[in-house]
Design an enzyme around this catalytic site. Structure first.
Site, mmCIF file in Angstrom:
data_model
loop_
_atom_site.group_PDB
_atom_site.id
_atom_site.type_symbol
_atom_site.label_atom_id
_atom_site.label_comp_id
_atom_site.label_asym_id
_atom_site.label_seq_id
_atom_site.Cartn_x
_atom_site.Cartn_y
_atom_site.Cartn_z
ATOM 1 N N GLY A 100 0.749 -1.114 -0.044
ATOM 2 C CA GLY A 100 -0.059 0.194 -0.054
ATOM 3 C C GLY A 100 0.816 1.266 0.133
ATOM 4 C CB SER B 60 3.178 -3.725 -3.965
ATOM 5 O OG SER B 60 2.927 -2.422 -4.325
ATOM 6 C CE1 TYR B 61 5.856 2.457 1.009
ATOM 7 C CE2 TYR B 61 5.380 1.123 3.042
ATOM 8 C CZ TYR B 61 6.015 2.205 2.389
ATOM 9 O OH TYR B 61 6.568 3.358 3.179
ATOM 10 C CG ASP C 159 3.884 -3.911 -11.941
ATOM 11 O OD1 ASP C 159 2.957 -2.982 -12.161
ATOM 12 O OD2 ASP C 159 4.709 -3.730 -10.980
ATOM 13 C CG HIS D 194 1.840 -4.531 -8.662
ATOM 14 N ND1 HIS D 194 3.197 -3.869 -8.808
ATOM 15 C CD2 HIS D 194 1.439 -4.555 -7.602
ATOM 16 C CE1 HIS D 194 3.293 -3.472 -7.515
ATOM 17 N NE2 HIS D 194 2.362 -3.576 -7.072
#
Length: 476
Positions: A88, A184-185, A381, A433
């Site tokens: 996020g 991701s984060y 991605d 992603h």
């Protein structure tokens, strides 16, 4: 309030009080309270145990993190423990990791039922999902200001405390081989939590956390490398103009992904406008359509992708319906949240505090500690593309010990890989992603290789395997 509602409320209060008592005195009984017998809309049986509930990460503020454990389908006592984290910041690991990626239960289109994922990672490991930090998914805090004061440091500290407290509730996992994974984060969360565990273990002999390594995918790692790789990928794929490409490199040099300058933010918006209404998280698949029209995808990179194996780009919408059902909350013991369940919390993301521009220094520390470290990347991605990850790895100045080569799945190129001293890099061909969403079989193969510390299968192994199978048939 009706008598039936009063009875249900009393039942919840009694259950909560019992949980508080038993969690400190009888972990086996607390496990039983957390056990999930079946899910709403589950019309099939499973051959593994599962547990869900809350573990306190900070007594003073009343911060509690929600977890969901699905044990291995075979011989769970002999299998490692794998923790999956989504990023996020502000996105739920239940929403994405469990419900559409690596978990055994995925949500159907009706938003009221689930189906079994044949490529679930709990086929080879005990799989633990965690919604962190507080304010994400079902996780909560009794101190309202906590939701608007999250950051990298506190997330790592709370996640470490969660693990220590969770292991008291599940003592059978103490000392078990333990691995961290995410995307991701979580490119921040995973190495930062790994660092916290390594440092804790050095200061506390006999620690219950036996961390062996970590693996992250399409991971935010170094803001400079991530920006350079992002715009290069967009330009090379023909999605943005020469002018925007040049301007973006000028304005976003050394900018933060989480808190960019107004100028960098603007040119990034221009780039996504030039890209058009496609899913940047998976550039070759169409976006979700809602009520006959196209749902405009937000540029904000912390919103993860929306496609899955059977190709339903609106998967996220189904999860929103399902995890807001009261019967689902009851089944998962998510009694302590009254707010609407969200896949990603805009409040958590908006008020995010500390976010270092790079975690490469953390990598350097952990590589020297001897952890097994893998990075993987879906190559379609346009949010944190393969080019970004390659630039980040290049910045580590590691010695190459295995040449760049293709790896294979079912006789076809599954992607490419390169081995460095202290780190292994794997790409997955045709994945966006969310690699396990687009290429679930390849993602499971990736996990198996990571857990065993073996390289991805080269073409020679594929030929040998097929030759061996043919020989066995001829012998019969």
């Amino acid at each position: 309030m009706s008598i039936s509602n009063w009875a249900f409320l009393i039942f919840l209060l009694i259950s909560a009080n019992c949980s508080l008592v038993l969690s400190t005195s009888d972990p086996i009984n607390q496990q039983k309270l957390d056990q999930v017998t079946t899910l709403p809309g589950q019309n099939f049986n499973v051959d593994f145990a599962q547990y869900a509930g809350y573990v306190t990460s900070n007594e003073e503020s009343g911060r509690a993190l929600f977890y969901w454990l699905t044990e291995a389908t075979e011989e769970p006592a002999s299998k490692p423990l794998v923790l999956w984290l989504n990023g996020g910041p502000g996105c739920s690991s239940i929403a994405f990791g469990m419900a559409e990626e690596v978990g055994p239960f995925h949500v159907n289109k009706d938003g009221k039922s689930v189906y079994l994922n044949p490529y679930s990672w709990n086929t080879v490991a005990n799989l633990l999902f965690l919604d962190a930090p507080v304010g994400v998914g079902y996780s909560y805090s009794n101190t309202s200001s906590d939701i608007m004061s999250n950051g990298d440091k506190r997330t790592a500290a709370d996640s470490l405390q969660f693990l220590l407290n969770w292991l008291e509730r599940f003592p059978q996992y103490k000392g078990r081989d333990f691995y961290l994974t995410g995307e991701s984060y979580a490119g921040h969360y995973v190495p930062q939590l790994s660092q916290a565990i390594v440092r804790y273990n050095k200061a506390n002999t006999g620690s219950p956390i036996n961390l062996k390594g970590y693996m992250v995918g399409n991971a935010l790692t170094d803001d400079y490398s991530d920006h350079v790789g992002l715009f290069q990928f967009m330009w090379a794929a023909g999605m943005i103009s020469d002018q925007t490409y040049k301007k973006a490199n000028e304005l976003c040099d050394r900018e933060s992904f989480v808190h960019p300058s107004r100028e960098c933010d603007h040119i990034t918006d221009v780039a996504y406008q030039e890209m058009g209404n496609i899913d940047p998280y998976s550039i070759f698949t169409p976006p979700c359509t809602v009520n006959g029209g196209t749902k405009r995808l937000l540029r904000r990179w912390h919103k993860v992708g929306h496609v899955r194996q059977s190709y339903d780009p609106c998967t996220e919408q189904h999860s929103i319906v399902y995890f807001n059902l009261q019967e689902v909350k009851n089944a998962l013991h998510a009694y302590h949240t009254s707010r609407t369940w969200e896949t990603c919390s805009g409040v958590v993301g908006q008020y995010w505090q500390d976010s270092p521009i790079s975690v490469l220094d953390v990598y350097q520390e952990l590589i020297s500690s001897g952890l097994r470290i893998w990075m993987f990347s879906g190559d379609t991605d346009a949010v944190i593309p393969t080019a970004s990850t390659r630039y980040s790895i290049d910045a580590l100045n590691l010695t190459t010990v295995g040449p760049w080569r293709a790896w294979y799945e079912d006789g076809q190129v599954g992607g490419w890989t390169q081995q460095y001293e202290g780190l292994n890099f794997v790409t997955i061909r045709g994945a966006g992603h969310e690699v396990p969403l687009h290429k679930p079989k390849q993602a499971l193969t990736l996990l198996k290789s990571f857990l065993t510390g073996t390289s991805m299968a080269p073409f020679e192994q594929v030929i040998e395997s097929k030759t061996s199978e043919s020989q066995q048939v001829s012998d019969i």
